[in-house]
Write a protein that holds these residues in place. Sequence first.
Motif, PDB file in Angstrom:
ATOM      1  N   SER A 114       0.840  -1.199   0.000  1.00  0.00           N
ATOM      2  CA  SER A 114       0.000   0.000   0.000  1.00  0.00           C
ATOM      3  C   SER A 114       0.871   1.243   0.000  1.00  0.00           C
ATOM      4  CB  SER A 114      -0.910   0.005   1.228  1.00  0.00           C
ATOM      5  OG  SER A 114      -1.715   1.173   1.262  1.00  0.00           O
ATOM      6  N   VAL A 115       0.349   2.299  -0.595  1.00  0.00           N
ATOM      7  CA  VAL A 115       1.014   3.603  -0.611  1.00  0.00           C
ATOM      8  C   VAL A 115       0.088   4.640   0.019  1.00  0.00           C
ATOM      9  CG1 VAL A 115       2.495   3.136  -2.588  1.00  0.00           C
ATOM     10  CG2 VAL A 115       0.176   3.995  -2.968  1.00  0.00           C
ATOM     11  N   MET A 116       0.645   5.767   0.351  1.00  0.00           N
ATOM     12  CA  MET A 116      -0.117   6.829   0.989  1.00  0.00           C
ATOM     13  C   MET A 116      -1.202   7.348   0.049  1.00  0.00           C
ATOM     14  SD  MET A 116      -0.737   8.600   3.589  1.00  0.00           S
ATOM     15  CE  MET A 116      -0.801  10.119   4.509  1.00  0.00           C
ATOM     16  N   GLY A 117      -2.416   7.518   0.553  1.00  0.00           N
ATOM     17  CA  GLY A 117      -3.544   7.909  -0.276  1.00  0.00           C
ATOM     18  C   GLY A 117      -3.710   9.398  -0.481  1.00  0.00           C
ATOM     19  N   CYS A 118      -2.759  10.204   0.000  1.00  0.00           N
ATOM     20  CA  CYS A 118      -2.933  11.657  -0.108  1.00  0.00           C
ATOM     21  C   CYS A 118      -2.662  12.176  -1.508  1.00  0.00           C
ATOM     22  CB  CYS A 118      -2.044  12.378   0.903  1.00  0.00           C
ATOM     23  SG  CYS A 118      -0.281  12.246   0.551  1.00  0.00           S
ATOM     24  N   CYS A 119      -1.993  11.384  -2.346  1.00  0.00           N
ATOM     25  CA  CYS A 119      -1.718  11.785  -3.732  1.00  0.00           C
ATOM     26  C   CYS A 119      -1.404  10.521  -4.510  1.00  0.00           C
ATOM     27  CB  CYS A 119      -0.543  12.767  -3.797  1.00  0.00           C
ATOM     28  SG  CYS A 119       0.025  13.113  -5.482  1.00  0.00           S
ATOM     29  N   HIS A 120      -2.404   9.875  -5.057  1.00  0.00           N
ATOM     30  CA  HIS A 120      -2.141   8.660  -5.822  1.00  0.00           C
ATOM     31  C   HIS A 120      -2.961   8.662  -7.106  1.00  0.00           C
ATOM     32  CE1 HIS A 120      -5.230   6.284  -3.095  1.00  0.00           C
ATOM     33  NE2 HIS A 120      -5.604   7.504  -3.336  1.00  0.00           N
ATOM     34  N   LEU A 121      -2.429   7.939  -8.089  1.00  0.00           N
ATOM     35  CA  LEU A 121      -3.005   7.920  -9.427  1.00  0.00           C
ATOM     36  C   LEU A 121      -3.449   6.506  -9.772  1.00  0.00           C
ATOM     37  CD1 LEU A 121      -3.464   9.518 -12.142  1.00  0.00           C
ATOM     38  CD2 LEU A 121      -1.260   8.572 -12.870  1.00  0.00           C
ATOM     39  N   PHE A 122      -4.676   6.383 -10.315  1.00  0.00           N
ATOM     40  CA  PHE A 122      -5.226   5.093 -10.713  1.00  0.00           C
ATOM     41  C   PHE A 122      -5.384   5.032 -12.235  1.00  0.00           C
ATOM     42  CE2 PHE A 122      -6.445   5.385  -6.333  1.00  0.00           C
ATOM     43  CZ  PHE A 122      -6.464   4.066  -5.871  1.00  0.00           C
ATOM     44  N   ASP A 123      -5.034   3.871 -12.790  1.00  0.00           N
ATOM     45  CA  ASP A 123      -5.352   3.588 -14.188  1.00  0.00           C
ATOM     46  C   ASP A 123      -6.774   3.024 -14.205  1.00  0.00           C
ATOM     47  OD1 ASP A 123      -5.700   2.267 -16.707  1.00  0.00           O
ATOM     48  OD2 ASP A 123      -3.527   2.222 -16.957  1.00  0.00           O
ATOM     49  N   MET A 124      -7.734   3.832 -14.638  1.00  0.00           N
ATOM     50  CA  MET A 124      -9.139   3.442 -14.533  1.00  0.00           C
ATOM     51  C   MET A 124      -9.505   2.312 -15.503  1.00  0.00           C
ATOM     52  SD  MET A 124     -10.127   5.083 -12.013  1.00  0.00           S
ATOM     53  CE  MET A 124     -11.823   4.514 -12.058  1.00  0.00           C
ATOM     54  N   ARG A 125      -8.751   2.148 -16.581  1.00  0.00           N
ATOM     55  CA  ARG A 125      -9.011   1.023 -17.481  1.00  0.00           C
ATOM     56  C   ARG A 125      -8.710  -0.292 -16.759  1.00  0.00           C
ATOM     57  NH1 ARG A 125      -5.124   3.777 -21.796  1.00  0.00           N
ATOM     58  NH2 ARG A 125      -4.042   3.969 -19.798  1.00  0.00           N
ATOM     59  N   ARG A 126      -7.658  -0.292 -15.949  1.00  0.00           N
ATOM     60  CA  ARG A 126      -7.315  -1.502 -15.193  1.00  0.00           C
ATOM     61  C   ARG A 126      -8.227  -1.670 -13.985  1.00  0.00           C
ATOM     62  NH1 ARG A 126      -0.815  -0.252 -15.750  1.00  0.00           N
ATOM     63  NH2 ARG A 126      -0.755  -0.531 -18.027  1.00  0.00           N
ATOM     64  N   VAL A 127      -8.617  -0.562 -13.367  1.00  0.00           N
ATOM     65  CA  VAL A 127      -9.590  -0.634 -12.265  1.00  0.00           C
ATOM     66  C   VAL A 127     -10.860  -1.320 -12.747  1.00  0.00           C
ATOM     67  CG1 VAL A 127     -11.128   0.741 -10.819  1.00  0.00           C
ATOM     68  CG2 VAL A 127      -8.700   1.334 -10.972  1.00  0.00           C
ATOM     69  N   ASN A 128     -11.358  -0.875 -13.899  1.00  0.00           N
ATOM     70  CA  ASN A 128     -12.601  -1.447 -14.429  1.00  0.00           C
ATOM     71  C   ASN A 128     -12.389  -2.856 -14.963  1.00  0.00           C
ATOM     72  OD1 ASN A 128     -14.041   0.949 -13.850  1.00  0.00           O
ATOM     73  ND2 ASN A 128     -13.365   1.870 -15.782  1.00  0.00           N
ATOM     74  N   GLY A 129     -11.222  -3.100 -15.563  1.00  0.00           N
ATOM     75  CA  GLY A 129     -10.944  -4.425 -16.104  1.00  0.00           C
ATOM     76  C   GLY A 129     -10.843  -5.486 -15.025  1.00  0.00           C
ATOM     77  N   LEU A 130     -10.348  -5.103 -13.855  1.00  0.00           N
ATOM     78  CA  LEU A 130     -10.252  -6.034 -12.731  1.00  0.00           C
ATOM     79  C   LEU A 130     -11.527  -6.050 -11.896  1.00  0.00           C
ATOM     80  CD1 LEU A 130      -6.597  -5.253 -11.538  1.00  0.00           C
ATOM     81  CD2 LEU A 130      -7.376  -7.290 -12.765  1.00  0.00           C
TER      82      LEU A 130
END
Length: 558
Positions: A424-440
């Motif tokens: 896990s990493v700190m959630g105060c500044c993080h970037l998500f790849d939404m194509r992979r979020v949705n794909g998973l």
Amino acid sequence: MQQTLSTVLRRHRLFGYPDPSWYIWGAGQIIQRVSETSQRGGMERERYQALHTAIHLLRQGGVFSPFDRDLFNMLFQLQGLVGLPDEKVAWHRWAFDQVRGLEMDSQGEAVVRVDEARGDPAKVAAALDREPPMHERYLLLLELWRLGERPEFLRRARRFMALEGTAPAGPALALAAWRAGEDDLARELAGASPATFLHHLLEGERSRRAGDLETARGYWRLSLKMEPLQPTLVYKIADSLAPPPEKGLVERADVHVAYYTFNKLDMTLDTLRSLLASNIGPATVSLLNNGSTAFSRGELEAGVEAVAQGREVNLVHLPTNIGAPAARNWLRNLPETHAADYLAYLDDDVLLPRDWLAHYLQDLKEDSRAVCAGPLCLNPGSIPTIQYVWRFFDEIGDQKIRFSNNCPQYMDFGQYDARRPALSVMGCCHLFDMRRVNGLDLPGFDIRFSPSQVDDLEHDMQIWKAGGTVVYDGRVRVVHRQDAGRQAPMTRASLGNVLSNHRKMEAKWSLEDLTRVEARVREADDAHYRRCLDIASPLLPQNVRDWLAAYDLPEPRS
């Protein structure tokens, strides 16, 4: 024997440069195992290698803790046991001679006394004014630095180093002074001691800051040659050889930057100001007012308009505070997010480096399984001490989860500046790849963790469970203000919320799922380290490669 070595070395790799007391623990674990195997006979070569590993740990720890006589005595006993040449511990013999005549009790007793003042600058200053024994003064100085008391630390460091017997503290305090912005003092403090691996590390950090990576690598190699067990430098050398983010990467990406706020008008506007000063290209920006009562809707709108200066910021006002998990889910389901390939979440109290987004996009592009990338978090103030780097599992069981420390070592020696996978990493500044979020088919943030705490950590665990990975990027150094920063007290109610949310998480996860996630994280972390070692190896002497390869020891499962 192999399992003990693997456990100790893995923890060392995780910590970077551990807290000084850890070195005695790690060496003690190895020595105990050597003693047990000696009674059974055989394994002479393995025991010899293990004792040499313990020696390297103690040598490294002695530079960070130069007044710990127990550590030095253990080191010298092991030296005699394996017949290590005197030149391998020459600095430690010198340091021990410097402090031989000082009146000091055990390091442990000094730590107990310092703990009574820990966290309170006034108590630390009062304890120093009582002129305690030298090893206690040293620990109190480091506590001033941890608390960000820059003027007081610098003034007292100068006074401390003028005293008899303090020269061995020069290498560690020199790096502290340099991080505090006093380069002349850093050179003076470093000059009080014969060369150590920290001297070369400091010169490497100077060169890296100046943009001279080739010279930095030269100093890192010298530091490794003097003290091979520095896996953090493997990561740094490998990263320094990697290409920078592609030009135009940010401009070509479809990014939605979103954050929410509750009752922090000035900090929220500071965050927006910092965001818009960074390179976010054509990214869309949304701000969710999570039911704030300390300011009006109009005050926030006027402040945003003044800061944005024509840049469009999508403002969403909620009539009540729905908590952090639900706020993140709300932002995830905005039309702006559905139209984007990437979603960046920010807290409302962060200050961002200019190239944060480019680095994150590079991370997600280079790792086809990476779903999320996050930063190194610094405390606010004039001394950039480390607040949060990453989390790994420390212990798991049936309805039991214990995490590694979010900040294994607050002293900033540059040990966390590179990239690696993390649970896990700190959630105060993080970037998500939404194509992979949705794909998973990843779930949203669990609203059972409202109003806050644990929700972002548990969501990262869900990423690993679903088959993705999380990337820590130490090149992205974000200042996380957290209201009053590192000295902000936790109320009884907020502490109760943290503990109860942790218990909810333990009840939610099965041991089978935890075991599977732990194995995947460990596999990814080990594979990344081996890749970095392969990249860095051509630049390293053979003896250094041999020592660093010890981190590849498998850890058998009982």
